[in-house]
Design a protein around this motif. Structure first.
Motif, PDB file in Angstrom:
ATOM      1  N   LYS A 274      39.167  92.600  90.672  1.00  0.00           N
ATOM      2  CA  LYS A 274      39.333  92.823  92.111  1.00  0.00           C
ATOM      3  C   LYS A 274      40.722  92.393  92.579  1.00  0.00           C
ATOM      4  CE  LYS A 274      34.456  92.435  93.381  1.00  0.00           C
ATOM      5  NZ  LYS A 274      33.440  91.676  94.194  1.00  0.00           N
ATOM      6  N   ILE A 275      41.200  91.291  92.024  1.00  0.00           N
ATOM      7  CA  ILE A 275      42.536  90.825  92.383  1.00  0.00           C
ATOM      8  C   ILE A 275      43.574  91.844  91.927  1.00  0.00           C
ATOM      9  CG2 ILE A 275      44.290  89.067  91.899  1.00  0.00           C
ATOM     10  CD1 ILE A 275      42.036  87.010  91.812  1.00  0.00           C
ATOM     11  N   GLY A 276      43.357  92.429  90.760  1.00  0.00           N
ATOM     12  CA  GLY A 276      44.261  93.462  90.272  1.00  0.00           C
ATOM     13  C   GLY A 276      44.342  94.629  91.236  1.00  0.00           C
ATOM     14  N   GLU A 277      43.192  95.018  91.785  1.00  0.00           N
ATOM     15  CA  GLU A 277      43.171  96.107  92.764  1.00  0.00           C
ATOM     16  C   GLU A 277      43.936  95.716  94.027  1.00  0.00           C
ATOM     17  OE1 GLU A 277      39.022  96.712  93.344  1.00  0.00           O
ATOM     18  OE2 GLU A 277      38.711  97.726  91.419  1.00  0.00           O
ATOM     19  N   THR A 278      43.781  94.466  94.424  1.00  0.00           N
ATOM     20  CA  THR A 278      44.489  93.964  95.615  1.00  0.00           C
ATOM     21  C   THR A 278      46.002  94.001  95.407  1.00  0.00           C
ATOM     22  OG1 THR A 278      42.654  92.502  96.176  1.00  0.00           O
ATOM     23  CG2 THR A 278      44.784  91.981  97.140  1.00  0.00           C
ATOM     24  N   ILE A 279      46.441  93.555  94.222  1.00  0.00           N
ATOM     25  CA  ILE A 279      47.871  93.559  93.910  1.00  0.00           C
ATOM     26  C   ILE A 279      48.412  94.982  93.868  1.00  0.00           C
ATOM     27  CG2 ILE A 279      49.580  93.045  92.118  1.00  0.00           C
ATOM     28  CD1 ILE A 279      47.890  90.590  91.393  1.00  0.00           C
ATOM     29  N   ALA A 280      47.662  95.874  93.227  1.00  0.00           N
ATOM     30  CA  ALA A 280      48.091  97.270  93.099  1.00  0.00           C
ATOM     31  C   ALA A 280      48.227  97.939  94.465  1.00  0.00           C
ATOM     32  CB  ALA A 280      47.117  98.042  92.228  1.00  0.00           C
ATOM     33  N   ASN A 281      47.351  97.547  95.388  1.00  0.00           N
ATOM     34  CA  ASN A 281      47.382  98.131  96.731  1.00  0.00           C
ATOM     35  C   ASN A 281      48.287  97.367  97.685  1.00  0.00           C
ATOM     36  OD1 ASN A 281      45.529 100.235  96.145  1.00  0.00           O
ATOM     37  ND2 ASN A 281      43.812  98.818  96.370  1.00  0.00           N
ATOM     38  N   ASN A 282      48.931  96.313  97.163  1.00  0.00           N
ATOM     39  CA  ASN A 282      49.893  95.536  97.946  1.00  0.00           C
ATOM     40  C   ASN A 282      49.264  94.917  99.202  1.00  0.00           C
ATOM     41  OD1 ASN A 282      52.626  94.649  97.901  1.00  0.00           O
ATOM     42  ND2 ASN A 282      53.082  95.964  99.638  1.00  0.00           N
ATOM     43  N   VAL A 283      48.020  94.464  99.061  1.00  0.00           N
ATOM     44  CA  VAL A 283      47.309  93.839 100.178  1.00  0.00           C
ATOM     45  C   VAL A 283      47.665  92.357 100.229  1.00  0.00           C
ATOM     46  CG1 VAL A 283      45.061  93.321 101.179  1.00  0.00           C
ATOM     47  CG2 VAL A 283      45.414  95.486  99.959  1.00  0.00           C
ATOM     48  N   VAL A 284      48.153  91.896 101.357  1.00  0.00           N
ATOM     49  CA  VAL A 284      48.612  90.512 101.498  1.00  0.00           C
ATOM     50  C   VAL A 284      47.445  89.577 101.811  1.00  0.00           C
ATOM     51  CG1 VAL A 284      50.127  88.950 102.775  1.00  0.00           C
ATOM     52  CG2 VAL A 284      50.856  91.296 102.301  1.00  0.00           C
ATOM     53  N   SER A 285      47.358  88.468 101.089  1.00  0.00           N
ATOM     54  CA  SER A 285      46.356  87.451 101.376  1.00  0.00           C
ATOM     55  C   SER A 285      46.819  86.597 102.543  1.00  0.00           C
ATOM     56  CB  SER A 285      46.141  86.546 100.153  1.00  0.00           C
ATOM     57  OG  SER A 285      45.669  87.288  99.060  1.00  0.00           O
ATOM     58  N   ASN A 286      45.898  86.275 103.424  1.00  0.00           N
ATOM     59  CA  ASN A 286      46.236  85.416 104.561  1.00  0.00           C
ATOM     60  C   ASN A 286      45.391  84.151 104.510  1.00  0.00           C
ATOM     61  OD1 ASN A 286      48.184  87.105 105.926  1.00  0.00           O
ATOM     62  ND2 ASN A 286      46.479  88.470 106.414  1.00  0.00           N
ATOM     63  N   ASN A 287      45.586  83.379 103.454  1.00  0.00           N
ATOM     64  CA  ASN A 287      44.793  82.163 103.279  1.00  0.00           C
ATOM     65  C   ASN A 287      45.349  81.020 104.128  1.00  0.00           C
ATOM     66  OD1 ASN A 287      43.241  83.503 101.404  1.00  0.00           O
ATOM     67  ND2 ASN A 287      44.481  82.843  99.669  1.00  0.00           N
ATOM     68  N   LYS A 288      44.491  80.445 104.967  1.00  0.00           N
ATOM     69  CA  LYS A 288      44.884  79.290 105.761  1.00  0.00           C
ATOM     70  C   LYS A 288      44.339  78.037 105.080  1.00  0.00           C
ATOM     71  CE  LYS A 288      45.180  81.659 110.224  1.00  0.00           C
ATOM     72  NZ  LYS A 288      44.704  81.689 111.636  1.00  0.00           N
ATOM     73  N   VAL A 289      45.233  77.139 104.740  1.00  0.00           N
ATOM     74  CA  VAL A 289      44.841  75.926 104.032  1.00  0.00           C
ATOM     75  C   VAL A 289      44.506  74.830 105.043  1.00  0.00           C
ATOM     76  CG1 VAL A 289      45.526  74.196 102.348  1.00  0.00           C
ATOM     77  CG2 VAL A 289      46.337  76.556 102.110  1.00  0.00           C
ATOM     78  N   LYS A 290      43.292  74.312 104.950  1.00  0.00           N
ATOM     79  CA  LYS A 290      42.862  73.273 105.878  1.00  0.00           C
ATOM     80  C   LYS A 290      43.437  71.912 105.481  1.00  0.00           C
ATOM     81  CE  LYS A 290      38.516  75.581 107.057  1.00  0.00           C
ATOM     82  NZ  LYS A 290      37.031  75.460 107.119  1.00  0.00           N
ATOM     83  N   LEU A 291      43.472  71.022 106.454  1.00  0.00           N
ATOM     84  CA  LEU A 291      44.046  69.696 106.248  1.00  0.00           C
ATOM     85  C   LEU A 291      43.340  68.951 105.121  1.00  0.00           C
ATOM     86  CD1 LEU A 291      45.950  67.416 107.043  1.00  0.00           C
ATOM     87  CD2 LEU A 291      44.281  66.723 108.788  1.00  0.00           C
ATOM     88  N   LYS A 292      42.009  69.058 105.037  1.00  0.00           N
ATOM     89  CA  LYS A 292      41.278  68.316 104.004  1.00  0.00           C
ATOM     90  C   LYS A 292      41.685  68.790 102.601  1.00  0.00           C
ATOM     91  CE  LYS A 292      37.108  71.247 104.214  1.00  0.00           C
ATOM     92  NZ  LYS A 292      35.637  71.230 104.418  1.00  0.00           N
ATOM     93  N   SER A 293      42.016  70.074 102.468  1.00  0.00           N
ATOM     94  CA  SER A 293      42.469  70.590 101.178  1.00  0.00           C
ATOM     95  C   SER A 293      43.853  70.052 100.843  1.00  0.00           C
ATOM     96  CB  SER A 293      42.490  72.119 101.195  1.00  0.00           C
ATOM     97  OG  SER A 293      41.205  72.647 101.429  1.00  0.00           O
ATOM     98  N   LYS A 294      44.697  69.939 101.865  1.00  0.00           N
ATOM     99  CA  LYS A 294      46.041  69.399 101.663  1.00  0.00           C
ATOM    100  C   LYS A 294      45.987  67.936 101.247  1.00  0.00           C
ATOM    101  CE  LYS A 294      48.319  72.508 104.955  1.00  0.00           C
ATOM    102  NZ  LYS A 294      49.110  72.609 106.209  1.00  0.00           N
TER     103      LYS A 294
END
Length: 254
Positions: free
Chosen positions: A143-163
């Motif tokens: 699925k990630i390969g399909e995303t890369i091939a289609n040039n779809v940008v991820s918009n992941n927001k990193v929460k403070l607890k993860s940081k």
């Protein structure tokens, strides 16, 4: 169009990278192992794909150093794929340092994803669980390969607890160096050189007697331990960190 670089001390990342290459129309011969690739010898390309394991909720220092040495503007875009024992919020900040470095180099980040694969230290997954996790990881990389091939940008927001977890995890690097000082080869070492020729951090040298000598640059990637054909490399104290019978993908290439 794509340059795919992977860092895979124990085989998980390499296995997924091969699947990704097929999805993007590349041959396995075009894949570049990070530790044997020089950043200044890379050829310009549109899209860099970097696949790497998670060490202590961070990218390994081997990977961070490599990325820092990539020439500016060598690539237009980059996709980051981290491989760890889970894809939960605990690992959501794993690529923060890499993202900052790529942005300074004016390289646009397209995909930033995490794939869960079996744990490679402390605890071996039961075979049924391991096979299920591997299967799910294989589906996700497609699925990630399909995303890369289609040039779809991820918009992941990193929460403070993860940081915060990411920050705490940085303590693993000095602990890994101490782990390296514990390593030694027991009787039965055949001086094959596999460990010192393949250590990503060049932490192993051949001593005067032809046996491995371990230094203070270990990243605790476990490659030397699991790749030793005689299974004689072990820590003095932290034996609990090593899976008793080693680690490999079930009935698949390492």
């Amino acid at each position: 169009m794509y340059t795919i670089i992977y860092f895979s001390p124990t085989g998980n990342s390499k296995h997924l990278t091969k699947i990704l290459a097929r999805e993007l129309g590349l041959n396995e011969s075009e894949l570049l192992p990070l530790e044997f690739t020089k950043p200044n010898e890379l050829k310009p390309n549109k899209h860099l794909v970097l696949v790497f394991p998670i060490h202590g909720f961070n990218a390994p220092r081997t990977v961070k150093r490599f990325v820092k040495n990539i020439p500016n503007r060598l690539f237009e875009k980059v996709s980051l794929i981290a491989v760890g024992c889970n894809d939960l919020w605990l690992n959501n900040a794993v690529s923060l340092d890499l993202r900052r470095t790529f942005k300074k180099k004016s390289i646009t980040i397209i995909v930033d994803e995490i794939i869960a694969m079996p744990l490679t230290f402390v605890m071996a997954f039961p075979e049924e669980t391991k096979d299920k996790v591997i299967s799910e990881g294989e589906k996700k990389i497609i699925k990630i390969g399909e995303t890369i091939a289609n040039n779809v940008v991820s918009n992941n927001k990193v929460k403070l607890k993860s940081k915060l977890v990411n920050l705490i995890g940085k303590a693993e690097s000095p602990a890994a160096r101490m782990f390296g000082l514990e390593l030694h080869a027991k009787k039965g070492c055949i001086s094959c050189g596999i460990c010192w020729n393949n250590c990503p951090e060049h932490n192993i040298n051949e001593n005067k007697k032809g046996f491995p000598k371990f230094g203070f640059n270990c990243s605790m990637c476990m490659r030397c331990i699991y790749d030793c054909p005689e299974k004689v490399i072990t820590p003095y104290i932290s034996k609990f960190l090593v899976i008793k019978n080693g680690y490999s993908l079930t009935n698949k290439e390492k």
